[in-house]
Design an enzyme around this catalytic site. Sequence first.
Site, mmCIF file in Angstrom:
data_model
loop_
_atom_site.group_PDB
_atom_site.id
_atom_site.type_symbol
_atom_site.label_atom_id
_atom_site.label_comp_id
_atom_site.label_asym_id
_atom_site.label_seq_id
_atom_site.Cartn_x
_atom_site.Cartn_y
_atom_site.Cartn_z
ATOM 1 N N GLU A 250 0.934 -1.182 -0.038
ATOM 2 C CA GLU A 250 0.131 -0.040 -0.095
ATOM 3 C C GLU A 250 0.696 1.237 -0.013
ATOM 4 O OE1 GLU A 250 -3.204 -0.131 3.110
ATOM 5 O OE2 GLU A 250 -3.912 -1.932 1.911
ATOM 6 N N GLU B 8 -5.310 -8.663 -0.910
ATOM 7 C CA GLU B 8 -5.911 -8.287 0.235
ATOM 8 C C GLU B 8 -7.501 -8.028 0.020
ATOM 9 O OE1 GLU B 8 -4.750 -5.250 2.896
ATOM 10 O OE2 GLU B 8 -2.823 -5.784 2.902
#
Length: 514
Positions: free
Chosen positions: A195, A318
């Site tokens: 991220e 994810e």
Amino acid sequence: MKKILPFILLFFALSSKLTAQTKIQFINTNGDPPATISKYIYSHFAEHLGSGIYGGFYVGDTSRISNTNGVRNDIIAALKIMKIPSLRWPGGCFADTYHWKDGIGEKTGRPAIVNRWWGGSLEDNSFGTHDFLNLCELLDADPYMAGNIGSGTVQELADWVQYVSTDTKNPMSDLRRKNGREKPWKVRFWGVGNEAWGCGGNMTPEYYVNEYRKYATFMTDWTNSDKLFRVASGANVDDYHWTETLMKGIPKNMVEGVALHHYSFVEWSKKGSATNFTEQQYFKTMKTAWRMEELVTKHSAIMDKYDPGKKIALVVDEWGGWYDVEKGTNPGFLYQQNTIRDAMIAGVTLNIFNNHSDRVRMANLAQCINVLQAVILTNKEKMILTPTYHVMEMYNVHQDALRIPVSIQSEEYTLGTEKLPAVSASVSKDKTGVVHISLTNISAKNAQPVTIDLGDGKYRSVTGRILSSAKLQDHNSFTEPDKIKPNVFKGAALKNNQLNLSLPATSIVVLTLN
């Protein structure tokens, strides 16, 4: 006649409702080679977060709970039955604060840090590289390690790759041997940051591309570059500019996968309870789950522009449901229960991944134990399997099987003025020639009649398993651990190369055709 007309109209309306059904048809690919549904689509994620590691996987080798080198034996057994193919670690956001050398050597001498991302708890580093990689060996699962490019250095990540994967004489392999491991583990999957658009550094995609190129260069000595599967930190949900920038800016010989993250929820700022929710909240959650189809399709289209041969995988590392934490638990530990709603999220999402397996070749449910949409929950010596666990176990028949393309004309699940497809499906043929069909009906109220045209295949028999429950809010608990579990499904009829069945409301059915 005027009196009779309303009854005639009502009759036809009811008849049409009774005969409405979902139609699924096997598609003839005209000799085109079928895509394989990679087993890695069924991978998982274990972050240093709450009781995911400590109190989840790891209880320490002095625990009274049966363990192997501190890892719970009951969890190892359960995950092996589920056929976990790969496990991602140590994060998540934690990855970009993790310094791997803090987690090797004698446990008593390891420095502690504060886990600033997740609850401000003390991380004592007692579960480190050796513990994780030995766990993966016990599970027969491939490790997927997320490298620190947020607070780490190029040298640190390059050293980690050497430490776990090289057998030649060098300082890192010597250090590994000194710490008790003679032979390397040969780690193939590596995340180059996590991220990067958020907790991994709040980078722009243009900046991250250059960081990625730098780190990826020094991760390999170029003699083993074909043995590494490097995953670039990819887009947050629908940030298509991020994907385009990565595909444009990273040379194709430097990247094997591009990540994507997307969670299902009621509302991001108002997630609601994991167990006490309305049908409207359920519908909203399923709407965000179904959005995965749009996201995978659009990100794949961008990747196709720059990689028409589909050499680079879309890695959804994810995904899962995200709700408010259970009452009385640390908000930063993300501990939530798991209902039949979560089974529906898993069924729909896995069908989407299976049907896009030409591009989606790895996905990691968040997370494995005690965090978010977990497959296992623990409470001291107790352990329960969640509805999501059972979906993953039922669907594992698709792992490394050949995808059979299908067309689906689904009836709709309607709430108010909004509509969603009620039924999703995916089909595959395994190495022995057996065909498996996975079906999910997300409708909270209505069973769905389904007709499946089996195309040119010749089949003798059909068997099935079903996962369902009376209420959307039903879940397994430590007092009722088997409230929701798979049962035999006998409702499918095979005749003239056609299957007919009725899918109960909020149910998962997996059929086996011989």
